[in-house]
Enzyme design. Structure first.
Site, PDB file in Angstrom:
ATOM      1  N   CYS A 158       0.842  -1.196   0.000  1.00 59.22           N
ATOM      2  CA  CYS A 158       0.000   0.000   0.000  1.00 59.22           C
ATOM      3  C   CYS A 158       0.879   1.248   0.000  1.00 59.22           C
ATOM      4  O   CYS A 158       2.043   1.218   0.419  1.00 59.22           O
ATOM      5  CB  CYS A 158      -0.898   0.020   1.230  1.00 59.22           C
ATOM      6  SG  CYS A 158      -2.038  -1.367   1.320  1.00 59.22           S
ATOM      7  N   GLU A 201       0.699   3.915   1.892  1.00 56.07           N
ATOM      8  CA  GLU A 201       1.080   4.349   3.238  1.00 56.07           C
ATOM      9  C   GLU A 201       2.295   3.591   3.733  1.00 56.07           C
ATOM     10  O   GLU A 201       3.223   4.173   4.299  1.00 56.07           O
ATOM     11  CB  GLU A 201      -0.084   4.146   4.216  1.00 56.07           C
ATOM     12  CG  GLU A 201      -1.337   4.899   3.853  1.00 56.07           C
ATOM     13  CD  GLU A 201      -2.305   4.104   2.982  1.00 56.07           C
ATOM     14  OE1 GLU A 201      -3.520   4.346   3.082  1.00 56.07           O
ATOM     15  OE2 GLU A 201      -1.871   3.239   2.185  1.00 56.07           O
ATOM     16  N   CYS A 258      -2.153  -1.026   7.142  1.00 56.79           N
ATOM     17  CA  CYS A 258      -1.477   0.283   7.178  1.00 56.79           C
ATOM     18  C   CYS A 258      -1.716   0.976   8.508  1.00 56.79           C
ATOM     19  O   CYS A 258      -0.803   1.593   9.067  1.00 56.79           O
ATOM     20  CB  CYS A 258      -1.956   1.159   6.025  1.00 56.79           C
ATOM     21  SG  CYS A 258      -1.320   0.582   4.431  1.00 56.79           S
TER      22      CYS A 258
END
Length: 143
Positions: free
Chosen positions: A59, A61, A100
């Site tokens: 991801c 993040e 995340c």
């Protein structure tokens, strides 16, 4: 939540939107960008990167967080997240996934600022504690 000036919020929002352009998302078509503000003022960006095997993907993040940690940073002030269908402006806010949220919790407290971006002028500020109530961290292991 640490005080964030509107100029900083707009800068982080813009950087997250820019990071979306580099997203590799041939399977979902959902591009995400993130901009992580370190305590010293440095900004690390990240984008999502998918894989045909799905689980090796990362991801935005966590990509930003991994870049910052790899460069020796461990203290953070805020993260901006922008996501939506690839090739189009975000139509809504993109919330960090559970993995995340937990990864951010490893380094950040409940008052860590999360900026949910629709555009540089259309953001929502929330705390990590609001996104991950009763979060688990290293503090839980030291009791």
């Amino acid at each position: 939540m640490a005080h964030l000036d509107q100029t900083v919020i707009r800068l982080l929002a813009a950087r997250a939107l820019e990071a979306r352009a580099a997203a590799y998302c041939p399977y979902s078509g959902y591009a995400v960008g993130a901009a992580l503000l370190c305590s010293g003022g440095r900004i690390f960006t990240g984008c999502n990167m998918e894989s045909a095997a799905f689980s090796p993907g990362i991801c935005a993040e966590r990509a930003a967080l991994a870049g910052a940690v790899s460069a020796g940073y461990r203290q953070f002030q805020a993260i901006a997240v922008a996501g939506g269908l690839e090739g189009a402006a975000p139509e809504d806010r993109c919330y960090p996934c559970g993995v995340c949220r937990q990864s951010l919790r490893e380094f950040c407290g409940g008052d860590f600022a999360v900026i949910l971006v629709k555009s540089p002028d259309d953001v929502q500020l929330v705390t990590l504690g609001e996104l991950l109530p009763h979060g688990f961290s290293g503090e839980n292991l030291k009791k």
